[in-house]
Design an enzyme around this catalytic site. Structure first.
Site, short mmCIF file in Angstrom:
data_model
loop_
_atom_site.label_atom_id
_atom_site.label_comp_id
_atom_site.label_asym_id
_atom_site.label_seq_id
_atom_site.Cartn_x
_atom_site.Cartn_y
_atom_site.Cartn_z
N SER A 142 18.97 0.79 -6.76
CA SER A 142 17.69 0.93 -6.05
C SER A 142 17.62 -0.16 -4.98
O SER A 142 18.34 -1.16 -5.06
CB SER A 142 16.54 0.73 -7.04
OG SER A 142 15.30 0.65 -6.38
N TYR A 155 12.39 -4.25 -13.87
CA TYR A 155 13.05 -3.10 -13.22
C TYR A 155 14.13 -3.59 -12.28
O TYR A 155 15.27 -3.11 -12.31
CB TYR A 155 12.00 -2.26 -12.48
CG TYR A 155 12.58 -1.05 -11.78
CD1 TYR A 155 13.11 0.01 -12.50
CD2 TYR A 155 12.60 -0.96 -10.38
CE1 TYR A 155 13.64 1.13 -11.87
CE2 TYR A 155 13.13 0.15 -9.73
CZ TYR A 155 13.66 1.19 -10.47
OH TYR A 155 14.18 2.30 -9.84
P1 NDP Z 1 12.69 11.19 -12.13
O1 NDP Z 1 11.62 10.63 -12.99
O2 NDP Z 1 12.43 12.45 -11.39
O3 NDP Z 1 14.03 11.40 -12.97
C1 NDP Z 1 14.43 10.53 -13.99
C2 NDP Z 1 15.46 11.25 -14.83
O4 NDP Z 1 15.94 10.36 -15.84
C3 NDP Z 1 14.90 12.47 -15.53
O5 NDP Z 1 15.77 13.55 -15.34
C4 NDP Z 1 14.87 12.07 -17.00
O6 NDP Z 1 15.17 13.19 -17.82
C5 NDP Z 1 16.01 11.07 -17.05
N1 NDP Z 1 15.90 10.16 -18.19
C6 NDP Z 1 14.97 9.23 -18.45
N2 NDP Z 1 15.21 8.66 -19.65
C7 NDP Z 1 16.32 9.25 -20.15
C8 NDP Z 1 17.06 9.11 -21.35
N3 NDP Z 1 16.72 8.23 -22.30
N4 NDP Z 1 18.16 9.88 -21.52
C9 NDP Z 1 18.53 10.78 -20.60
N5 NDP Z 1 17.87 10.96 -19.43
C10 NDP Z 1 16.78 10.21 -19.23
O7 NDP Z 1 13.05 10.03 -11.11
P2 NDP Z 1 14.19 9.89 -9.97
O8 NDP Z 1 14.90 11.16 -9.77
O9 NDP Z 1 13.53 9.25 -8.83
O10 NDP Z 1 15.15 8.82 -10.66
C11 NDP Z 1 16.56 8.91 -10.67
C12 NDP Z 1 17.16 7.53 -10.48
O11 NDP Z 1 16.88 7.07 -9.15
C13 NDP Z 1 16.63 6.46 -11.43
O12 NDP Z 1 17.71 5.68 -11.90
C14 NDP Z 1 15.72 5.62 -10.53
O13 NDP Z 1 15.59 4.31 -10.98
C15 NDP Z 1 16.45 5.73 -9.21
N6 NDP Z 1 15.63 5.42 -8.05
C16 NDP Z 1 14.58 6.24 -7.69
C17 NDP Z 1 13.78 5.89 -6.62
C18 NDP Z 1 12.58 6.70 -6.23
O14 NDP Z 1 11.79 6.23 -5.38
N7 NDP Z 1 12.37 7.89 -6.76
C19 NDP Z 1 14.04 4.68 -5.82
C20 NDP Z 1 15.18 3.93 -6.25
C21 NDP Z 1 15.93 4.30 -7.33
P3 NDP Z 1 14.51 13.53 -19.26
O15 NDP Z 1 13.13 12.96 -19.26
O16 NDP Z 1 14.55 15.02 -19.33
O17 NDP Z 1 15.43 12.89 -20.24
#
Ligand code: NDP
Length: 246
Positions: A142, A155
């Site tokens: 990030s 974070y």
């Molecule tokens: P979302 O909340 O849309 O997606 C997060 C995903 O992580 C979901 O698919 C969720 O699936 C999965 N997840 C969470 N916990 C678990 C777990 N214990 N096991 C398996 N899967 C898990 O957010 P983003 O798409 O934005 O996030 C994706 C990545 O991008 C993250 O690492 C985030 O930190 C990073 N990021 C995002 C930014 C943003 O502004 N959106 C900025 C910078 C980085 P489920 O709940 O079904 O398990």
């Protein structure tokens, strides 16, 4: 044939946001997807959508905080497709809060998902990639892995760790022809801020997210890293909204 055609790609956190969009982008370029997350209904729907559009995808319900489940995920990919070309360690959450609030459960979850989940993902795919002397591990960090803000200490700590782990991995595995990529998004329009439990902070972050870019911007960057020839490593990319200062 593009360099993405027939590549077997595992994506964690494929049930929403960046992971889901990346799966669609790569499927449209001929990759074979292995979708992983906890919410089965969403994985199933995504698999069907990819298949209806002529792509190939399977899924496995996986909690990235379980070392065993991550090993099973890699085994499933190998059993179904015979190889793993790319691992995208994307699952993550962002329950921001100031340290003095001592939201210990949230600290633990962030460390478990954002750091240990990435480590377990690396551990699960490395043996077969080392054996083939080929592979690509993409870890989602990030902008918060480059900058620390108030309320982002934990974070940011997890996202700095992702970058450190990725750079160590790069140095250790370059001799095995394993590529590494760190993806550092700025604000992207996904459900990520929904994990913030403090209402005042959540509304400040919602304000900050008004300039958010679409998740496809990140999916395109991941696809670009994957489609390079195998002797070219795109090691790090920061992708921000043009208007994001931080
Ligand atoms: P979302 O909340 O849309 O997606 C997060 C995903 O992580 C979901 O698919 C969720 O699936 C999965 N997840 C969470 N916990 C678990 C777990 N214990 N096991 C398996 N899967 C898990 O957010 P983003 O798409 O934005 O996030 C994706 C990545 O991008 C993250 O690492 C985030 O930190 C990073 N990021 C995002 C930014 C943003 O502004 N959106 C900025 C910078 C980085 P489920 O709940 O079904 O398990």
């Amino acid at each position: 044939m593009s360099n993405t055609q027939d590549k077997v790609v595992i994506i964690t956190g494929a049930s929403s946001g960046i992971g889901e969009t990346t799966a669609k982008e790569l499927a449209s370029k001929g990759a074979k997807l292995v979708l992983a997350a906890r919410r089965e209904d969403r994985l199933k729907k995504l698999q069907e959508e990819i298949q209806n559009n002529g792509g190939e995808a399977i899924y496995k319900v996986t909690d990235v905080t379980s070392h065993e489940q991550m090993e099973e995920l890699a085994e499933y990919a190998l059993k179904e497709f015979g190889k793993i070309d790319v691992m995208v360690n994307n699952a993550g959450l962002m329950p921001l809060s100031p340290l003095h609030e001592k939201k210990i459960n949230e600290w633990d979850t962030m460390i478990d998902v954002n750091i240990k989940g990435v480590l377990y993902g690396i551990g699960a795919v490395l043996p077969s990639m080392r054996e083939r002397k080929e592979g690509h591990i993409i870890n989602v960090s990030s902008v918060a892995g480059h900058e620390v803000m108030s309320a982002s200490a934990v974070y940011s700590g997890t996202k700095f760790a992702v970058r450190a782990i990725s750079e160590g991995l790069r140095k250790e595995e370059l001799g095995n022809n394993i590529r590494t990529t760190i993806i550092s998004p700025g604000v992207v329009a996904t459900d990520l801020p929904e994990t913030i439990s403090g209402s005042e902070l959540k509304s400040a972050i919602d304000d900050f997210y008004k300039i958010a870019i679409e998740p496809n911007s990140i999916a395109r960057a991941i696809a670009f890293a994957i489609e390079q020839p195998s002797d070219v490593g795109i090691n790090e990319m920061i992708i921000r909204p043009t208007q994001q200062e931080l």
